[in-house]
Write a protein that holds these residues in place. Structure first.
Motif, PDB file in Angstrom:
ATOM      1  N   GLN A 240       0.808  -1.215   0.000  1.00  0.00           N
ATOM      2  CA  GLN A 240       0.000   0.000   0.000  1.00  0.00           C
ATOM      3  C   GLN A 240       0.842   1.266   0.000  1.00  0.00           C
ATOM      4  O   GLN A 240       0.351   2.351  -0.297  1.00  0.00           O
ATOM      5  CB  GLN A 240      -0.926   0.010   1.217  1.00  0.00           C
ATOM      6  CG  GLN A 240      -1.933  -1.135   1.208  1.00  0.00           C
ATOM      7  CD  GLN A 240      -2.930  -1.001   2.326  1.00  0.00           C
ATOM      8  OE1 GLN A 240      -3.981  -0.400   2.162  1.00  0.00           O
ATOM      9  NE2 GLN A 240      -2.575  -1.531   3.482  1.00  0.00           N
TER      10      GLN A 240
ATOM     11  N   SER B  70      -0.114   3.560  -2.977  1.00  0.00           N
ATOM     12  CA  SER B  70       0.468   2.945  -4.167  1.00  0.00           C
ATOM     13  C   SER B  70      -0.607   2.535  -5.154  1.00  0.00           C
ATOM     14  O   SER B  70      -1.728   2.175  -4.772  1.00  0.00           O
ATOM     15  CB  SER B  70       1.297   1.713  -3.777  1.00  0.00           C
ATOM     16  OG  SER B  70       2.363   2.071  -2.923  1.00  0.00           O
ATOM     17  N   LYS B  71      -0.272   2.596  -6.444  1.00  0.00           N
ATOM     18  CA  LYS B  71      -1.216   2.171  -7.475  1.00  0.00           C
ATOM     19  C   LYS B  71      -1.509   0.686  -7.324  1.00  0.00           C
ATOM     20  O   LYS B  71      -0.614  -0.125  -7.107  1.00  0.00           O
ATOM     21  CB  LYS B  71      -0.641   2.440  -8.862  1.00  0.00           C
ATOM     22  CG  LYS B  71      -0.584   3.920  -9.224  1.00  0.00           C
ATOM     23  CD  LYS B  71      -0.104   4.107 -10.656  1.00  0.00           C
ATOM     24  CE  LYS B  71      -0.112   5.580 -11.029  1.00  0.00           C
ATOM     25  NZ  LYS B  71       0.343   5.796 -12.430  1.00  0.00           N
ATOM     26  N   GLY B  72      -2.762   0.348  -7.452  1.00  0.00           N
ATOM     27  CA  GLY B  72      -3.156  -1.053  -7.333  1.00  0.00           C
ATOM     28  C   GLY B  72      -3.460  -1.479  -5.915  1.00  0.00           C
ATOM     29  O   GLY B  72      -3.981  -2.571  -5.693  1.00  0.00           O
TER      30      GLY B  72
ATOM     31  N   GLU C 183       8.235   6.517  -1.173  1.00  0.00           N
ATOM     32  CA  GLU C 183       7.192   7.486  -0.857  1.00  0.00           C
ATOM     33  C   GLU C 183       7.333   7.969   0.586  1.00  0.00           C
ATOM     34  O   GLU C 183       7.159   9.158   0.881  1.00  0.00           O
ATOM     35  CB  GLU C 183       5.812   6.861  -1.074  1.00  0.00           C
ATOM     36  CG  GLU C 183       4.637   7.770  -0.777  1.00  0.00           C
ATOM     37  CD  GLU C 183       4.521   8.937  -1.738  1.00  0.00           C
ATOM     38  OE1 GLU C 183       3.702   9.832  -1.473  1.00  0.00           O
ATOM     39  OE2 GLU C 183       5.256   8.971  -2.745  1.00  0.00           O
TER      40      GLU C 183
END
Length: 208
Positions: free
Chosen positions: A58, A78-80, A63
């Motif tokens: 996540q 996070s993407k996805g 980041e």
């Protein structure tokens, strides 16, 4: 913005393992700044085990480091990553270990926020209207042992939920407040400038 799964547990982990600010953690996890500070101080969520958001995909360490270097930056999921599902309306689920704290929370809300409706209190702490009425009227079976305590500190609701409910109650009270009637003119004011003629005295003067 989407929140991570298990936001409270994620906040616990971020507090213990990063140098992110309380505000950054609160924004990412959908919590109030004071809740995050309470977690750090050990007054909120003592029994919650932290969950590593970098281990379940996540959040990335890149980041985390980006936001640690810039306190004004916001963490991005996070993407996805599967966002937390929005909670549907209905009775709030309360863990068995905290259900005994509900009367204390209700008493606190009735004392400090009497403007809240019974429906709002029910939603905040997951209780019923008869229970609220019993505590308000001091007819509750355990009234002698009820001690008013902040529901946020007890972990029964979030600070932002309480703030939102109080704000809505204030708006509702303002809308329902009776309009102040215009002051009526003083009795006889309309005639205050009129000359009132006294009847003529035609009685003849007595002869001396």
């Amino acid at each position: 913005m989407s929140q991570p799964l298990m936001p409270m547990a994620t906040a616990v982990w971020l507090i213990d393992n990063t140098s992110l600010t309380f505000k950054q953690i609160a924004r990412f996890c959908g919590l109030h700044d004071l809740e995050v500070q309470g977690i750090a101080d050990g007054t909120v969520g003592q029994s919650i085990a932290g969950i590593d958001p970098t281990a379940n995909g996540q959040l990335t360490w890149a980041e985390v480091r980006r936001c640690q270097d810039d306190p004004s930056a916001s963490l991005v999921l996070s993407k996805g990553a599967k966002p937390e599902q929005t909670r549907t309306k209905g009775p709030r689920y309360t863990p068995v270990s905290k259900r005994q704290d509900k009367p204390d929370a209700i008493a606190w809300l009735l004392r400090h926020h009497p403007e809240l409706s019974d429906t709002q209190i029910s939603r905040l702490v997951g209780t019923t209207k008869p229970t609220i009425s019993a505590i308000r009227e001091r007819s509750h079976w355990n009234i002698a042992n009820i001690r008013a305590q902040d529901p946020v500190a007890l972990g029964l609701c979030k600070q932002m939920e309480l703030d939102e409910a109080v704000q809505k109650a204030a708006v509702r009270a303002q809308k329902n407040a009776p309009e102040q009637p215009e002051s009526a003119p003083a009795e006889g004011a309309a005639d205050s400038g009129a000359d009132v003629e006294s009847p003529a005295d035609d009685t003849p003067a007595s002869d001396l």
